[in-house]
Motif scaffolding. Sequence first.
Motif, short mmCIF file in Angstrom:
data_model
loop_
_atom_site.label_atom_id
_atom_site.label_comp_id
_atom_site.label_asym_id
_atom_site.label_seq_id
_atom_site.Cartn_x
_atom_site.Cartn_y
_atom_site.Cartn_z
N PRO A 1 -4.11 15.73 -6.48
CA PRO A 1 -2.67 15.62 -6.80
C PRO A 1 -1.90 14.66 -5.91
N LEU A 2 -2.20 14.64 -4.60
CA LEU A 2 -1.50 13.75 -3.69
C LEU A 2 -1.80 12.29 -4.01
N ALA A 3 -3.06 12.00 -4.35
CA ALA A 3 -3.44 10.63 -4.71
C ALA A 3 -2.76 10.20 -6.00
N ARG A 4 -2.74 11.09 -6.99
CA ARG A 4 -2.10 10.74 -8.26
C ARG A 4 -0.60 10.49 -8.07
N GLN A 5 0.02 11.26 -7.20
CA GLN A 5 1.45 11.06 -6.92
C GLN A 5 1.69 9.70 -6.27
N ALA A 6 0.85 9.34 -5.28
CA ALA A 6 1.00 8.06 -4.60
C ALA A 6 0.76 6.90 -5.57
N GLY B 1 0.84 -1.20 0.00
CA GLY B 1 0.00 0.00 0.00
C GLY B 1 0.87 1.24 0.00
N HIS B 2 0.23 2.40 0.25
CA HIS B 2 0.96 3.67 0.25
C HIS B 2 0.23 4.63 1.18
N VAL B 3 0.93 5.13 2.20
CA VAL B 3 0.27 6.00 3.17
C VAL B 3 -0.17 7.32 2.54
N GLY B 4 0.49 7.73 1.46
CA GLY B 4 0.10 8.96 0.79
C GLY B 4 -1.31 8.91 0.25
N LEU B 5 -1.75 7.72 -0.15
CA LEU B 5 -3.10 7.58 -0.69
C LEU B 5 -4.14 7.81 0.41
N PHE B 6 -3.87 7.31 1.61
CA PHE B 6 -4.81 7.55 2.71
C PHE B 6 -4.85 9.03 3.06
N ARG B 7 -3.70 9.68 3.07
CA ARG B 7 -3.68 11.11 3.35
C ARG B 7 -4.47 11.88 2.30
N ALA B 8 -4.34 11.46 1.05
CA ALA B 8 -5.11 12.08 -0.03
C ALA B 8 -6.60 11.85 0.17
N TRP B 9 -6.95 10.63 0.60
CA TRP B 9 -8.36 10.30 0.84
C TRP B 9 -8.92 11.14 1.98
N LEU B 10 -8.16 11.29 3.05
CA LEU B 10 -8.62 12.12 4.17
C LEU B 10 -8.84 13.55 3.72
#
Length: 244
Positions: free
Chosen positions: A144-149, A70-79
Amino acid sequence: LRDAPRPLRLCYGANVFRYEDEHAGHEREIFQLGAELIGPSHPSADAEIVALAMEVLHRFGLTGAKVAIGHVGLFRAWLSETGASPERASHLEEAVIKKDRTRVVELLVQGGHHHADAARLAGFLDLIGEANVLDRAAEVVDNPLARQALAALREVIRQIGFYGWSKSVILDLAEIRGREYYSGLIFELFAEGVGYEVGRGGRYDDRIGRFGPPCPSTGFAVHLERMQQALNHVSASEPYGAVD
C-alpha cells in the motif's frame, strides 16, 4: 505569517552554513536562492515547485537542465518489503545511496531472502529512466505505501507536463539522499558542465511543525556558485562570435 492565509508562496536569497565533510563539491558555506510553497499538500503544489525550479534555471540560461525526481515513500515501502531489522535497514540504506547492488543482495540474503528474491528487490537500484520506470517499480515493490507513492508520482509527472517540462524529467526512484528531511517527493536539478546537482528540493511536511503548528510544505533551493560553474561551461562551449 503563522495566521496568514494559505497558500504562502515565499522566496529568498541567503548565505547558508552547514556541516559537511571537506571534499570536492560540498562546501560549508554556500549562497542559495530558494522558494517555498506552504499550505497545500496535493501533487499540483509539487508540480508547481518543480516547474518553477526549471524556469529559474532556464532564465539563467541553463536551457539543457534536467530534473531527477523520486519519492522517499517508495524507499520506505521497499524497506518494509525487505523485512530488515533496524540495523540491517541502516546498512541497506547506505548500500542504496552508494548504488552498490552486490552489497544490497548480500544484505538481503543474510536477512533470510532467497537469492532470486534478493535479486528482484535489488532491482530497486535500476529504477532510473522515463515514465515506464513507474510501471517497473510495481514489479520490485508492491504494498500500500508503494502504491500511494507511485500514484503521487504519476500525478506530479502528469501535471509537470502542463507546464511544458516533461522532456526535462528523469525518474530516479533509487535516489534517497535527504530522506530524513523530506517526507514525499524529492528532486535534484542538474546542468551540463557540473558533475553534481546545482539544486534540490521536495516535500517536507514535517519540518515546520517542529517550530510551530504542522503545515504541509514543498520547496527548492539552487546553489548559486554551482550555477555559475554551469554558466561558465555554457559560455565556453558557445561558438566564437555568438551573440546574446
